[in-house]
Design a protein around this motif. Structure first.
Motif, PDB file in Angstrom:
ATOM      1  N   SER A  56       1.033  -1.204  -0.435  1.00 45.78           N
ATOM      2  CA  SER A  56      -0.126  -0.082  -0.214  1.00 45.78           C
ATOM      3  C   SER A  56       0.713   1.405   0.019  1.00 45.78           C
ATOM      4  CB  SER A  56      -0.833   0.089   1.486  1.00 45.78           C
ATOM      5  OG  SER A  56       0.008   0.297   2.648  1.00 45.78           O
ATOM      6  N   VAL A  57       2.072   1.089   0.986  1.00 50.30           N
ATOM      7  CA  VAL A  57       3.423   2.493   0.323  1.00 50.30           C
ATOM      8  C   VAL A  57       3.805   2.359  -1.069  1.00 50.30           C
ATOM      9  CG1 VAL A  57       4.833   3.308   1.822  1.00 50.30           C
ATOM     10  CG2 VAL A  57       3.463   2.664   3.495  1.00 50.30           C
ATOM     11  N   ARG A  58       3.664   1.694  -1.555  1.00 55.29           N
ATOM     12  CA  ARG A  58       4.748   1.862  -2.839  1.00 55.29           C
ATOM     13  C   ARG A  58       3.011   2.258  -3.549  1.00 55.29           C
ATOM     14  NH1 ARG A  58       6.804  -3.963  -1.230  1.00 55.29           N
ATOM     15  NH2 ARG A  58       4.741  -4.512  -2.431  1.00 55.29           N
ATOM     16  N   ALA A  59       1.944   1.837  -3.341  1.00 53.48           N
ATOM     17  CA  ALA A  59       1.578   2.255  -4.262  1.00 53.48           C
ATOM     18  C   ALA A  59       0.712   3.605  -3.827  1.00 53.48           C
ATOM     19  CB  ALA A  59      -0.030   1.309  -3.626  1.00 53.48           C
ATOM     20  N   ALA A  60       1.397   4.502  -3.050  1.00 52.52           N
ATOM     21  CA  ALA A  60       0.894   5.464  -2.521  1.00 52.52           C
ATOM     22  C   ALA A  60       1.840   6.364  -3.388  1.00 52.52           C
ATOM     23  CB  ALA A  60       1.138   6.105  -0.810  1.00 52.52           C
ATOM     24  N   PHE A  61       2.871   5.369  -3.398  1.00 51.17           N
ATOM     25  CA  PHE A  61       4.163   6.750  -3.899  1.00 51.17           C
ATOM     26  C   PHE A  61       4.398   5.723  -5.432  1.00 51.17           C
ATOM     27  CE2 PHE A  61       8.165   5.776  -5.985  1.00 51.17           C
ATOM     28  CZ  PHE A  61       9.500   7.326  -5.602  1.00 51.17           C
ATOM     29  N   TRP A  62       3.559   5.145  -6.357  1.00 49.20           N
ATOM     30  CA  TRP A  62       3.302   5.260  -7.321  1.00 49.20           C
ATOM     31  C   TRP A  62       2.312   6.039  -7.867  1.00 49.20           C
ATOM     32  CZ3 TRP A  62       7.703   4.615 -10.230  1.00 49.20           C
ATOM     33  CH2 TRP A  62       8.137   2.872 -10.237  1.00 49.20           C
ATOM     34  N   ARG A  63       1.028   6.772  -7.293  1.00 51.16           N
ATOM     35  CA  ARG A  63       0.223   7.532  -6.813  1.00 51.16           C
ATOM     36  C   ARG A  63       1.219   9.190  -7.000  1.00 51.16           C
ATOM     37  NH1 ARG A  63      -2.778   4.852  -3.771  1.00 51.16           N
ATOM     38  NH2 ARG A  63      -2.996   5.930  -2.417  1.00 51.16           N
ATOM     39  N   SER A 134      11.480   5.529 -17.011  1.00 52.82           N
ATOM     40  CA  SER A 134      10.452   5.353 -16.101  1.00 52.82           C
ATOM     41  C   SER A 134       8.884   5.706 -16.603  1.00 52.82           C
ATOM     42  CB  SER A 134      10.114   6.868 -15.380  1.00 52.82           C
ATOM     43  OG  SER A 134      11.508   6.826 -14.182  1.00 52.82           O
ATOM     44  N   GLU A 135       8.693   5.892 -17.969  1.00 53.28           N
ATOM     45  CA  GLU A 135       8.200   6.395 -19.084  1.00 53.28           C
ATOM     46  C   GLU A 135       7.226   4.702 -18.756  1.00 53.28           C
ATOM     47  OE1 GLU A 135      10.460   7.324 -19.576  1.00 53.28           O
ATOM     48  OE2 GLU A 135       9.879   9.606 -20.174  1.00 53.28           O
ATOM     49  N   GLN A 136       7.769   3.371 -18.522  1.00 51.77           N
ATOM     50  CA  GLN A 136       7.529   2.344 -19.471  1.00 51.77           C
ATOM     51  C   GLN A 136       6.744   1.916 -17.895  1.00 51.77           C
ATOM     52  OE1 GLN A 136      10.984  -0.484 -20.107  1.00 51.77           O
ATOM     53  NE2 GLN A 136      11.428   0.905 -22.030  1.00 51.77           N
ATOM     54  N   THR A 137       6.788   2.035 -16.945  1.00 51.40           N
ATOM     55  CA  THR A 137       6.392   1.704 -15.483  1.00 51.40           C
ATOM     56  C   THR A 137       5.236   2.248 -15.421  1.00 51.40           C
ATOM     57  OG1 THR A 137       8.418   1.045 -14.909  1.00 51.40           O
ATOM     58  CG2 THR A 137       6.683   0.696 -12.552  1.00 51.40           C
ATOM     59  N   VAL A 141       1.349   1.930 -14.448  1.00 52.80           N
ATOM     60  CA  VAL A 141       0.882   2.588 -12.852  1.00 52.80           C
ATOM     61  C   VAL A 141      -0.953   2.721 -13.680  1.00 52.80           C
ATOM     62  CG1 VAL A 141       0.531   4.282 -11.504  1.00 52.80           C
ATOM     63  CG2 VAL A 141       2.715   2.486 -11.820  1.00 52.80           C
ATOM     64  N   GLU A 142      -0.761   4.048 -15.035  1.00 49.31           N
ATOM     65  CA  GLU A 142      -1.635   4.333 -15.635  1.00 49.31           C
ATOM     66  C   GLU A 142      -2.474   2.972 -15.562  1.00 49.31           C
ATOM     67  OE1 GLU A 142      -2.900   8.001 -18.425  1.00 49.31           O
ATOM     68  OE2 GLU A 142      -0.993   6.463 -18.534  1.00 49.31           O
ATOM     69  N   ALA A 143      -2.368   1.940 -15.949  1.00 52.45           N
ATOM     70  CA  ALA A 143      -3.591   1.296 -16.697  1.00 52.45           C
ATOM     71  C   ALA A 143      -3.781   0.174 -14.981  1.00 52.45           C
ATOM     72  CB  ALA A 143      -2.903   0.493 -17.348  1.00 52.45           C
ATOM     73  N   GLY A 144      -3.594   0.565 -14.295  1.00 48.83           N
ATOM     74  CA  GLY A 144      -3.479  -0.073 -13.190  1.00 48.83           C
ATOM     75  C   GLY A 144      -2.791  -1.078 -11.964  1.00 48.83           C
ATOM     76  N   ASP A 145      -1.983  -1.431 -12.428  1.00 48.87           N
ATOM     77  CA  ASP A 145      -0.586  -1.592 -12.117  1.00 48.87           C
ATOM     78  C   ASP A 145      -0.257  -1.305 -10.801  1.00 48.87           C
ATOM     79  OD1 ASP A 145       0.777  -3.497 -11.064  1.00 48.87           O
ATOM     80  OD2 ASP A 145       2.242  -4.438 -12.925  1.00 48.87           O
ATOM     81  N   ILE A 156      10.911  -6.198  -6.668  1.00 51.22           N
ATOM     82  CA  ILE A 156       9.901  -5.232  -6.268  1.00 51.22           C
ATOM     83  C   ILE A 156      10.737  -4.129  -7.539  1.00 51.22           C
ATOM     84  CG2 ILE A 156       9.446  -3.456  -4.920  1.00 51.22           C
ATOM     85  CD1 ILE A 156       8.976  -5.785  -3.307  1.00 51.22           C
ATOM     86  N   LEU A 157      10.096  -2.540  -8.495  1.00 52.12           N
ATOM     87  CA  LEU A 157      10.407  -1.662  -8.698  1.00 52.12           C
ATOM     88  C   LEU A 157      10.373  -0.263  -7.773  1.00 52.12           C
ATOM     89  CD1 LEU A 157       9.164  -2.364 -12.732  1.00 52.12           C
ATOM     90  CD2 LEU A 157      11.406  -3.003 -11.610  1.00 52.12           C
ATOM     91  N   LYS A 158      11.226  -0.097  -8.499  1.00 53.03           N
ATOM     92  CA  LYS A 158      11.004   1.801  -7.412  1.00 53.03           C
ATOM     93  C   LYS A 158      12.021   2.472  -8.653  1.00 53.03           C
ATOM     94  CE  LYS A 158      15.315   2.249  -4.544  1.00 53.03           C
ATOM     95  NZ  LYS A 158      15.667   3.374  -5.078  1.00 53.03           N
TER      96      LYS A 158
END
Length: 253
Positions: A56-63, A134-137, A141-145, A156-158
């Motif tokens: 959930s922390v990773r999700a917040a980061f990518w958001r 970064s655009e690839q990742t 994320v934009e597609a829902g990952d 894990i990616l960062k």
């Protein structure tokens, strides 16, 4: 405002922080409208242990970074002033805490910009170390990952940036320390100087007998070591400083 501390400064090191990029529309972290001021919980997303342990922390980061204004930002007058200073012939190196790449886009030679905290323009796999744009990742994320994983090893990616709790690259910090120790003038611009060990580069310069000038809106822990402290807006005063350094350097030749 610009005193005799510019005299004879042929080698200049410039330590830049988030404050130099706010005029480009990128919010800082600790200011009144800073990322962490407005949402203190986001600090967890920038902490390595929390990032690695909690999806959930990773999700917040990518958001936070998906749609971040840094992707659309353009270099401002302060970035361009530093690039112009280099092109004038002054031996200048930029030691940046920023990850936005705006200094290089302003025209500074990439080899003369030391990215102490990494770059947001690459993603690194925490398992196999593979780096990708970064655009690839972000597309994933934009597609829902919400928690993208490495397509090669599943780890894990960062973003290829240094989070709290991570060690800086020793080769990078060693180079930065050598630059600080040999620069006749150290400018600290738009940085709170609260994050170590980068902030201690100011002490490295002072202990080597060189001048430290701080350009920052708020007080810093290193103000007492500085030859001068300037509170004027960075976008106004840094071009003036760079122009004066350029003129002074030409007078020496």
């Amino acid at each position: 405002m610009i005193g005799n501390w510019i005299d004879g400064a042929e080698r200049v090191a410039v330590l830049t922080g988030a404050g130099i990029s706010t005029d480009s529309g990128i919010p800082d972290y600790r200011g009144p409208s800073g990322v962490w001021t407005l949402d203190p919980e986001l600090v967890k997303a920038f902490t390595y242990q929390s990032f690695m342990a909690d999806a959930s922390v990773r999700a917040a980061f990518w958001r936070t970074y998906h749609g971040h204004p840094a992707w659309r930002a353009q270099p401002n007058t302060a970035h361009r002033a530093l690039a112009d200073l280099e092109h004038s012939g002054v031996a200048v190196r930029v030691l940046t805490q920023n990850i936005d790449g705006l200094q290089q886009r302003a025209g500074s030679s990439p080899r003369k910009v030391i990215e102490l905290h990494g770059t947001m323009h690459q993603v690194i796999c925490t398992g196999c170390g593979r780096r990708t744009p970064s655009e690839q990742t972000l597309t994933r994320v934009e597609a829902g990952d919400s928690d993208p994983r490495c397509i090669d090893c599943g780890a894990i990616l960062k973003l290829d940036v240094v989070l709290f709790g991570e060690h800086l690259n020793p080769a990078t910090t060693g180079l930065a320390e050598r630059i600080a120790a040999n620069a006749q003038l150290m400018l600290a611009v738009g940085t709170s100087l609260q994050v170590e060990p980068v902030a201690s580069l100011c002490a490295v310069a002072v202990n080597a007998g060189h001048r430290l000038v701080i350009v920052n809106r708020d007080p810093t822990p290193y103000d007492d070591l500085a030859t001068a402290v300037i509170r004027e807006p960075i976008g106004v005063v840094l071009p003036q400083i760079c122009a004066a350094l350029s003129t002074s350097d030409q007078a020496l030749k």
